[in-house]
Design an enzyme around this catalytic site. Structure first.
Site, mmCIF file in Angstrom:
data_model
loop_
_atom_site.group_PDB
_atom_site.id
_atom_site.type_symbol
_atom_site.label_atom_id
_atom_site.label_comp_id
_atom_site.label_asym_id
_atom_site.label_seq_id
_atom_site.Cartn_x
_atom_site.Cartn_y
_atom_site.Cartn_z
ATOM 1 N N CYS A 40 -16.496 41.007 21.284
ATOM 2 C CA CYS A 40 -15.434 41.693 22.023
ATOM 3 C C CYS A 40 -14.352 40.705 22.435
ATOM 4 O O CYS A 40 -13.162 40.941 22.222
ATOM 5 C CB CYS A 40 -16.000 42.415 23.252
ATOM 6 S SG CYS A 40 -16.927 43.883 22.779
ATOM 7 N N GLU B 251 -10.178 44.512 30.694
ATOM 8 C CA GLU B 251 -10.281 43.053 30.578
ATOM 9 C C GLU B 251 -8.914 42.388 30.712
ATOM 10 O O GLU B 251 -7.987 42.675 29.958
ATOM 11 C CB GLU B 251 -10.919 42.668 29.234
ATOM 12 C CG GLU B 251 -12.336 43.181 29.041
ATOM 13 C CD GLU B 251 -13.355 42.522 29.994
ATOM 14 O OE1 GLU B 251 -13.013 41.523 30.656
ATOM 15 O OE2 GLU B 251 -14.491 43.036 30.060
ATOM 16 N N HIS C 267 -14.022 47.325 28.155
ATOM 17 C CA HIS C 267 -15.471 47.438 27.944
ATOM 18 C C HIS C 267 -15.969 48.750 28.550
ATOM 19 O O HIS C 267 -15.548 49.118 29.654
ATOM 20 C CB HIS C 267 -16.208 46.279 28.627
ATOM 21 C CG HIS C 267 -16.527 45.149 27.712
ATOM 22 N ND1 HIS C 267 -16.054 43.871 27.899
ATOM 23 C CD2 HIS C 267 -17.294 45.108 26.582
ATOM 24 C CE1 HIS C 267 -16.518 43.092 26.931
ATOM 25 N NE2 HIS C 267 -17.275 43.818 26.119
HETATM 26 N N1 PCA Z 1 -19.860 44.816 22.384
HETATM 27 C C1 PCA Z 1 -20.092 43.408 22.106
HETATM 28 C C2 PCA Z 1 -19.641 43.221 20.681
HETATM 29 C C3 PCA Z 1 -19.487 44.586 20.097
HETATM 30 C C4 PCA Z 1 -19.548 45.492 21.249
HETATM 31 O O1 PCA Z 1 -19.356 46.710 21.215
HETATM 32 C C5 PCA Z 1 -19.404 42.496 23.120
HETATM 33 O O2 PCA Z 1 -19.333 42.866 24.301
HETATM 34 O O3 PCA Z 1 -18.965 41.412 22.765
#
Ligand code: PCA
Length: 235
Positions: A171, A109, A195
């Site tokens: 996140c 990200e 991610h």
């Molecule tokens: N994914 C979510 C919140 C916690 C996680 O593991 C997100 O992409 O915001």
């Protein structure tokens, strides 16, 4: 799974990804810490791939002497940021690698946006406000060159992507808080949010791919993060 992964760590360690990537840096003082975070399960799922992966790095010492500590964060608007900040205060990390479960692909990200989605957390609550921190910048961006990391990992047959938006749920929220807190209290500490895709079980072959990618990512970004004494020596 765990044994398989450790065997792989040893192979990576022996080959020395950072030497493959021809990066040189000063030796850090003993016990520099890399903080890796993952999230607890949320929604319908009983597993969160980010935590299932991150927890396997706990206590790992990299070839540059840095030690990884791991932290599981709750999917709770009210408490997650405070828990992360406490860990930053107590471990004083040189690097924070925060990981969350996304939809598909392994995504580095680029940004964290100062905005929350109206999405219920694990306690059934909405965020306190639409803005994460009022008066703070609209966007924070990582200082790592993500395209360079994608290309270097590709040359080791590891596929990761870049992403401009980490969504508007926990996140993005935790990533934004990490950047903001580090900017204020530890500006020399570098940060990246990644991610990873969901997994069906801990037997899922996808978990092996996530572990391989995170292993390469953490070694790569650590190699690019100067030792704290090297930073001050250069000042
Ligand atoms: N994914 C979510 C919140 C916690 C996680 O593991 C997100 O992409 O915001």
């Amino acid at each position: 799974m765990f044994r398989a992964f450790c065997k792989q760590c040893l192979i990576w360690g022996a080959v020395g990804l950072s030497s493959m990537l021809s990066i040189t840096r000063a030796e850090p003082p003993s016990e520099e810490i890399i903080l890796m975070t993952g999230f607890e399960p949320f929604g319908e799922k009983s597993l969160n791939s980010s935590w299932e992966a991150v927890r396997q790095f706990d206590g790992l010492e990299l070839e540059d002497g840095r030690k990884i500590v791991t932290l599981q964060l709750p999917v709770v608007w009210e408490t997650a940021a405070g828990i992360l900040q406490q860990a930053i205060d107590s471990y004083d990390p040189v690097l924070v690698l925060s990981v969350g479960q996304g939809r598909e692909g392994i995504k580095l990200e680029q940004n964290a946006h100062n905005e929350n989605g109206e999405i219920l957390d694990n306690t059934g609550k909405l965020p306190a406000s639409e803005v994460i921190i009022s008066g703070a910048p609209e966007v924070y961006s990582t200082s790592f060159d993500l395209e360079a990391i994608v290309a270097e990992l590709a040359s080791a047959n590891i596929t990761v992507y870049t992403s401009e938006s980490a969504g508007r749920y926990l996140c993005n929220f935790i990533s934004y808080h990490a950047y903001d807190y580090l900017a204020r209290v530890k500006p020399e500490t570098r940060m990246l949010f990644v991610h990873v895709p969901p997994i069906l079980s801990i037997e899922d072959a996808e978990l092996d791919e996530i572990l391989t990618a995170l292993d390469a990512i953490v070694r790569r970004i650590s190699a690019e993060t100067p030792a704290v004494d090297a930073v001050s020596a250069g000042d």
